[in-house]
Design a protein around this motif. Structure first.
Motif, mmCIF file in Angstrom:
data_model
loop_
_atom_site.group_PDB
_atom_site.id
_atom_site.type_symbol
_atom_site.label_atom_id
_atom_site.label_comp_id
_atom_site.label_asym_id
_atom_site.label_seq_id
_atom_site.Cartn_x
_atom_site.Cartn_y
_atom_site.Cartn_z
ATOM 1 N N ASP A 426 0.798 -1.216 -0.029
ATOM 2 C CA ASP A 426 0.032 0.075 -0.133
ATOM 3 C C ASP A 426 0.817 1.235 0.027
ATOM 4 O O ASP A 426 0.443 2.412 0.209
ATOM 5 N N LEU A 427 2.217 1.194 -0.177
ATOM 6 C CA LEU A 427 3.152 2.233 -0.163
ATOM 7 C C LEU A 427 4.176 1.727 -1.238
ATOM 8 O O LEU A 427 5.086 0.880 -0.605
ATOM 9 N N ALA A 428 4.421 2.378 -2.329
ATOM 10 C CA ALA A 428 5.552 1.838 -3.318
ATOM 11 C C ALA A 428 6.223 3.197 -3.517
ATOM 12 O O ALA A 428 5.737 4.466 -3.811
ATOM 13 N N LEU A 429 7.669 3.165 -3.222
ATOM 14 C CA LEU A 429 8.608 4.328 -3.298
ATOM 15 C C LEU A 429 9.435 4.173 -4.777
ATOM 16 O O LEU A 429 10.123 3.100 -4.762
ATOM 17 N N LEU A 430 9.468 4.922 -5.586
ATOM 18 C CA LEU A 430 10.108 4.743 -6.821
ATOM 19 C C LEU A 430 11.680 5.395 -6.539
ATOM 20 O O LEU A 430 11.548 6.575 -6.428
ATOM 21 N N ALA A 431 12.765 4.505 -6.340
ATOM 22 C CA ALA A 431 14.053 4.987 -6.380
ATOM 23 C C ALA A 431 14.471 4.785 -7.577
ATOM 24 O O ALA A 431 15.469 3.816 -7.780
ATOM 25 N N LEU A 432 14.437 5.567 -8.749
ATOM 26 C CA LEU A 432 14.792 5.033 -9.863
ATOM 27 C C LEU A 432 15.868 5.950 -10.629
ATOM 28 O O LEU A 432 16.075 6.263 -11.991
ATOM 29 N N GLY A 433 16.413 6.764 -9.737
ATOM 30 C CA GLY A 433 17.488 7.882 -10.193
ATOM 31 C C GLY A 433 16.796 8.978 -10.711
ATOM 32 O O GLY A 433 15.484 9.310 -10.549
ATOM 33 N N PHE A 434 17.569 9.949 -11.497
ATOM 34 C CA PHE A 434 17.137 11.451 -11.990
ATOM 35 C C PHE A 434 17.523 11.514 -13.290
ATOM 36 O O PHE A 434 18.702 10.891 -13.914
ATOM 37 N N GLY A 435 16.716 12.158 -14.059
ATOM 38 C CA GLY A 435 16.657 12.372 -15.375
ATOM 39 C C GLY A 435 17.381 13.631 -15.564
ATOM 40 O O GLY A 435 17.398 14.429 -16.887
ATOM 41 N N GLY A 436 18.209 14.237 -14.876
ATOM 42 C CA GLY A 436 18.916 15.457 -15.246
ATOM 43 C C GLY A 436 18.201 16.804 -14.316
ATOM 44 O O GLY A 436 17.259 16.690 -13.574
ATOM 45 N N PRO A 437 18.720 17.920 -14.596
ATOM 46 C CA PRO A 437 18.267 19.159 -13.831
ATOM 47 C C PRO A 437 16.830 19.764 -14.401
ATOM 48 O O PRO A 437 16.520 19.537 -15.319
ATOM 49 N N ASN A 454 21.279 17.822 -19.497
ATOM 50 C CA ASN A 454 21.882 18.524 -18.807
ATOM 51 C C ASN A 454 22.645 19.993 -19.000
ATOM 52 O O ASN A 454 22.458 20.135 -20.456
ATOM 53 N N PHE A 455 22.879 20.835 -18.457
ATOM 54 C CA PHE A 455 23.278 22.068 -18.784
ATOM 55 C C PHE A 455 24.782 22.048 -19.495
ATOM 56 O O PHE A 455 25.479 21.263 -18.749
ATOM 57 N N GLN A 456 24.937 22.282 -20.633
ATOM 58 C CA GLN A 456 26.230 22.259 -21.434
ATOM 59 C C GLN A 456 26.953 23.180 -20.994
ATOM 60 O O GLN A 456 27.125 24.460 -20.971
ATOM 61 N N ALA A 457 28.277 22.485 -20.557
ATOM 62 C CA ALA A 457 29.517 23.146 -20.259
ATOM 63 C C ALA A 457 30.594 22.263 -20.067
ATOM 64 O O ALA A 457 30.321 20.904 -19.512
ATOM 65 N N GLU A 458 31.618 22.528 -20.759
ATOM 66 C CA GLU A 458 32.777 21.539 -20.808
ATOM 67 C C GLU A 458 33.524 21.304 -19.578
ATOM 68 O O GLU A 458 33.658 21.945 -18.656
ATOM 69 N N ASP A 474 25.950 18.239 -10.424
ATOM 70 C CA ASP A 474 24.849 17.120 -11.159
ATOM 71 C C ASP A 474 24.005 17.837 -12.208
ATOM 72 O O ASP A 474 23.759 17.064 -13.108
ATOM 73 N N CYS A 475 24.124 19.137 -11.936
ATOM 74 C CA CYS A 475 23.063 19.965 -13.139
ATOM 75 C C CYS A 475 24.106 19.766 -14.538
ATOM 76 O O CYS A 475 23.442 19.923 -15.658
ATOM 77 N N ARG A 476 25.151 19.596 -14.195
ATOM 78 C CA ARG A 476 26.260 19.704 -15.390
ATOM 79 C C ARG A 476 26.562 18.138 -16.024
ATOM 80 O O ARG A 476 26.330 17.807 -17.154
ATOM 81 N N ARG A 477 26.806 17.404 -14.893
ATOM 82 C CA ARG A 477 27.348 15.872 -15.297
ATOM 83 C C ARG A 477 26.250 14.920 -15.413
ATOM 84 O O ARG A 477 26.487 13.635 -15.712
#
Length: 507
Positions: A426-437, A454-458, A474-477
């Motif tokens: 009766d409680l499902a928690l989705l820990a599936l990672g993140f798809g970017g910023p 992601n934000f483009q930066a070398e 994380d917002c870049r890589r």
């Protein structure tokens, strides 16, 4: 090399943890401290290996190999062995702004690349690191260090997670006036609301924030850039902007799975964040309680473990985890050689706690389980979320898969015949990672995105296509480790300083 016999006579040792059945009764950190004499002995196991891969900070097989911060590990190991703790802290702070954070939450890629680890258990680098940092605070050695002069330049840092804090402290140290903007009510980003208190006590984060305030860094909370203040306005008001917003957009691989709209299915961070707010004395309106619930965590990794540990502390009725991947091997496979991060079976704190609390061997609720050692069940595909008449989640229908039999031109696994089963939930928690910023600040500034969103930066430069706007962490890589975030925050500060001043003395 202070001890010529080192690892030959001293076995690897780590501090004990509090009893699992006792520690789930509170939200305090679960690690015990190791006596100084034992720490000094562990430092002696680091023995002049010649080429210390522990601080290479490379990426191999898509994983960190060695410390991304390039910590001077052999140096401070030897200093600890010699009892020179203050000197060890000075060495540690040369490369790492927040060793008490990384020493608690980093998975220690340094240990995975330890040369001793080729043939023997590696040096206990992580525990020595956090012990140095904790000793520094206990002795009063960590003090505010404001710059001697100001440059007259102003920098806005968007986001106060590990990348943002590191960038802010570095930029402030060379005299720039730094303002950090945080959309939540407390500073710290994922350090505060992404990592539960039992892994990282929030008093430790607040302590560093107070140090930075005393050094001259200004923090603005409850302020979402792009909403409360436009990103364009920020660009006009500051000489430079550093984006450190993290990768907070959750993956939802079940968007088209039948029953996904059932009440009781939540993303992991929507569960963890308000829980920490409540632990810290708040009364969040979006608080989700696992008390008395049959909890299913879908997805592994650190976030999945945190969901397990949090559910147990909220007194759930039961908890299990589904992972679609195959069970990792007990030892390094041939295709995962040193100094790569060893992709082996590990038992984390939440798994230990669940195994101690739940009877996975004999309880009929867990009759479907083949792995009775902890809550994880591998090679499981979720087929359907079941609902009752009121639309509440009541169960999950799933099946087993076999990764040794990929489908030609199709899925990398085969569904095992007659393996379908149903569990109550009766409680499902989705820990599936993140798809970017989340894109709003970058879109308002005109920052370009890479192919992954992601934000483009070398890497190494951190400058976006908009002059004076930088991105790091994380917002870049993409979703990564705290240690990578701190490393990128430091390096982005260096390049931002170079942009502002024409040259830089930041490392």
């Amino acid at each position: 090399m202070g001890n010529p016999t080192g690892f030959k006579t001293i076995n690897r040792a780590v501090p004990s943890d509090r009893d699992p059945l006792l520690r789930i009764l509170d939200w305090n950190e679960f690690h015990e401290h190791m006596p100084e004499e034992e720490l000094r002995s562990q430092g002696a196991r680091c023995m002049d290996c010649g080429v210390p891969f522990c601080h290479t900070g490379d990426v191999m097989n898509r994983m960190a190999a060695g410390c991304p911060l390039h910590n001077l590990i052999p140096e401070w190991n030897d200093l600890v062995y010699r009892g020179k703790w203050k000197e060890a802290l000075d060495r540690l702070h040369k490369t790492n702004n927040f060793p008490e954070f990384t020493g608690r939450v980093c998975p220690a890629p340094c240990e995975g690349s330890c040369v001793l680890g080729i043939t023997s258990p590696p040096v206990t680098i992580k525990n020595i690191e956090v012990s140095i940092a904790d000793r520094g605070w206990e002795e009063g050695w960590v003090k505010p260090d404001p710059p001697e002069a100001r440059t007259g330049k102003t920098v806005a840092v968007v986001g106060s997670g590990p990348a943002g804090l590191a960038a802010a402290q570095q930029l402030n140290s060379v005299g720039h006036k730094v303002t950090v903007y945080e959309r939540d009510d407390r500073v710290g980003g994922l350090l505060t609301y992404g990592i539960p208190n039992m892994k990282l006590d929030k008093k430790l984060v607040a302590r560093r924030v107070e140090q930075m305030k005393a050094e001259g860094v200004e923090f603005v909370v409850n302020c979402a850039i792009g909403k409360d203040i436009s990103a364009d306005e920020l660009k006009k008001d500051f000489d430079a902007v550093v984006l450190c917003t993290g990768a907070t957009k959750p993956n939802d691989f079940f968007a088209r799975t039948p029953g996904r709209d059932a009440k009781g299915i939540h993303f992991a961070m929507d569960f963890l964040r308000p829980n920490t707010q409540k632990v810290l004395g708040g009364n969040p309106p979006d608080y989700i309680s696992a008390e008395g619930k049959k909890v299913l965590v879908i997805g592994g990794g650190d976030t999945g473990t945190d969901c397990i540990g949090t559910s147990l502390r909220q007194e759930c009725e039961s908890v299990v985890t589904f992972e679609i991947v195959a069970t990792p091997p007990q030892e390094r496979p041939a295709n995962n050689p040193w100094p790569q991060w060893p992709m082996v079976y590990r038992t984390d704190y939440g798994h230990e706690e669940a195994a101690a609390k739940m009877d996975y061997d004999n309880d009929p609720r867990f009759s479907f389980k083949q792995n009775h050692h902890d809550p994880r069940e591998y090679e499981i595909q979720t087929l359907e979320f079941l609902k009752d008449d009121a639309g509440n989640l009541s169960g999950v229908r799933a099946c087993r898969v076999d990764w040794s039999k990929p489908q030609p031109g199709g899925a990398p696994f085969t569904v095992v015949e007659n393996s379908e089963f149903t569990i109550e939930c009766d409680l499902a928690l989705l820990a599936l990672g993140f798809g970017g910023p989340e894109p709003t600040p970058a879109e308002q500034l005109g920052v370009e995105f890479d192919a992954r969103g992601n934000f483009q930066a070398e890497f190494g430069k951190y400058v976006t296509n908009v002059p004076g706007v930088f991105a790091s962490g994380d917002c870049r890589r993409g979703q990564s480790l705290v240690v990578w975030a701190i490393a990128e925050g430091r390096e982005a500060a260096r390049e931002c300083d170079r942009f502002l001043m024409g040259s830089t003395r930041l490392p």
